[in-house]
Enzyme design. Structure first.
Site, PDB file in Angstrom:
ATOM      1  N   HIS A   1       0.879  -1.185   0.000  1.00  0.00           N
ATOM      2  CA  HIS A   1       0.000   0.000   0.000  1.00  0.00           C
ATOM      3  C   HIS A   1       0.915   1.233   0.000  1.00  0.00           C
ATOM      4  CE1 HIS A   1      -3.487   2.341   0.326  1.00  0.00           C
ATOM      5  NE2 HIS A   1      -3.928   2.029   1.526  1.00  0.00           N
TER       6      HIS A   1
ATOM      7  N   CYS B   1      -3.835   3.331   9.746  1.00  0.00           N
ATOM      8  CA  CYS B   1      -4.213   3.724   8.378  1.00  0.00           C
ATOM      9  C   CYS B   1      -5.725   3.830   8.215  1.00  0.00           C
ATOM     10  CB  CYS B   1      -3.636   2.735   7.374  1.00  0.00           C
ATOM     11  SG  CYS B   1      -4.174   1.059   7.663  1.00  0.00           S
TER      12      CYS B   1
HETATM   13  N1   CP Z   1      -6.263   3.565   4.575  1.00  0.00           N
HETATM   14  C1   CP Z   1      -6.988   3.291   3.464  1.00  0.00           C
HETATM   15  O1   CP Z   1      -6.452   2.903   2.418  1.00  0.00           O
HETATM   16  O2   CP Z   1      -8.316   3.488   3.616  1.00  0.00           O
HETATM   17  P1   CP Z   1      -9.438   3.075   2.574  1.00  0.00           P
HETATM   18  O3   CP Z   1      -9.492   1.565   2.568  1.00  0.00           O
HETATM   19  O4   CP Z   1     -10.679   3.679   3.108  1.00  0.00           O
HETATM   20  O5   CP Z   1      -9.064   3.592   1.229  1.00  0.00           O
HETATM   21  N1  NVA Z   2      -4.441  -4.034   5.549  1.00  0.00           N
HETATM   22  C1  NVA Z   2      -5.725  -3.441   5.258  1.00  0.00           C
HETATM   23  C2  NVA Z   2      -5.544  -2.015   4.881  1.00  0.00           C
HETATM   24  C3  NVA Z   2      -6.824  -1.278   4.625  1.00  0.00           C
HETATM   25  C4  NVA Z   2      -6.582   0.140   4.226  1.00  0.00           C
HETATM   26  C5  NVA Z   2      -6.409  -4.215   4.158  1.00  0.00           C
HETATM   27  O1  NVA Z   2      -5.738  -4.591   3.189  1.00  0.00           O
HETATM   28  O2  NVA Z   2      -7.603  -4.452   4.267  1.00  0.00           O
END
Ligand code: CP
Ligand code: NVA
Length: 308
Positions: free
Chosen positions: A133, A267
């Site tokens: 991410h 996050c």
């Molecule tokens: N932190 C983040 O990526 O949030 P969303 O899943 O809401 O985009």
């Molecule tokens: N690790 C989480 C992050 C969400 C923003 C997921 O992948 O669901």
């Protein structure tokens, strides 16, 4: 200002698609956007958004960033486009490249993102995969820089699942030379290839620590960071993971081991009483909503570098 060269008209699939100078450049640019010191006009450029998984922050921050840059976004809902019917990625990517100037994709397999990038003639941005991410990591380090002014002597401790968010923190942390500690239960450590790559980047190998001991990892930390224990797509493992992660909640006791001025990051979305207690989440140490806001500034900076 250093002019990014690796990034212009290129893909952003991984934190490693940036050089150290480019990360610093994006952080500087993001700060300038945040403080309204610059204005960049992308002249009606179009960003396509393909989200195979849910999103609030990533989707909206990309939409607002493009609007502020004088561009626009198109939300290609996979269920109502031909994507979910099985149109090959290589065809979708070649068609979308004819309409859009860049495409941001949130999907499961990182290899699917790479397939889009292989066939797209326009930049592809990772809006989250199971592996990384990287847009989140840019906002995270922007938040840390805002708080501590630079990264010298900052210790960033991530407590929880060695997931996409942890992997990107490790890689971006390595580029910036920040001490990163990851504490996960046995069997939930970050991706081994990511760890290997990070060790290759760090000048001082002691700056990356992977442990199964959350208390040891929190000792002396300036930043305590966590994320959900079960990521999107892992819904079937929720019960098992909830048991395996006992002892990995960021609670008052854990916070006491960190530095006095330590801040809390997440996050989002957050599950209170799982990875973090409500008390810690709502405490004065919380910089979580600044962090969420920084998604916008960091992505505005990223888009300007990719598209300007
Ligand atoms: N932190 C983040 O990526 O949030 P969303 O899943 O809401 O985009
Ligand atoms: N690790 C989480 C992050 C969400 C923003 C997921 O992948 O669901």
């Amino acid at each position: 200002m250093i002019k990014p060269n690796k990034l212009a008209n290129n893909n952003f699939l991984s934190s490693l698609d940036l050089s150290t100078d480019e990360v610093f450049h994006i952080l500087e640019l993001a700060n300038n956007f945040k403080n309204k010191k610059i204005n960049i006009d992308l002249n009606n450029k179009v960003l396509g958004l393909i989200f195979d998984k849910s999103s609030t922050r990533t989707r909206v921050s990309f939409q607002v960033a493009m609007t502020r840059l004088g561009g626009t976004t198109i939300d290609l809902n996979p269920t109502t486009s031909q994507i979910k019917r099985g149109e090959p990625i290589k065809d979708t990517a070649r068609v979308l490249s004819r309409y859009c100037d860049a495409i941001a994709i949130r999907t499961f397999d990182h290899s699917d993102l790479e397939e889009y990038a292989k066939w797209s003639t326009k930049p592809v941005i990772n809006a989250l995969t199971d592996l990384e991410h990287p847009c989140q990591a840019l906002a995270d380090f922007l938040t840390i820089q805002d708080e501590f002014h630079d990264f010298k002597d900052v210790i960033l401790t991530f407590i929880g699942d060695g997931n996409n968010v942890a992997n990107s923190l490790i890689l971006c942390g390595a580029l910036l030379g920040v001490e990163v500690r990851i504490a996960s239960p046995k069997g939930y450590e970050p991706n081994s290839l990511v760890i290997k790559k990070a060790y290759e980047i760090y000048n001082n190998k002691d700056l990356l620590k992977i442990t199964n001991d959350p208390i040891a990892a929190a000792k002396g930390a300036n930043v305590l960071y966590t994320d959900v224990w079960s990521s999107m797509g892992e819904e079937n493992h929720k019960e098992e993971k909830d048991k395996d992660f006992i002892g990995f909640t960021i609670d008052h006791n854990l916070v006491r081991n960190a530095e006095k001025d330590a801040i809390i990051l997440h996050c989002l979305p957050a599950y209170r009483s799982k990875e973090i207690t409500d008390e810690v989440f709502e405490s004065k140490k919380n910089r979580i909503f600044d962090q969420a806001e920084n998604r916008l500034h960091a992505q505005q900076a990223l888009l300007s570098c990719l598209l300007n």
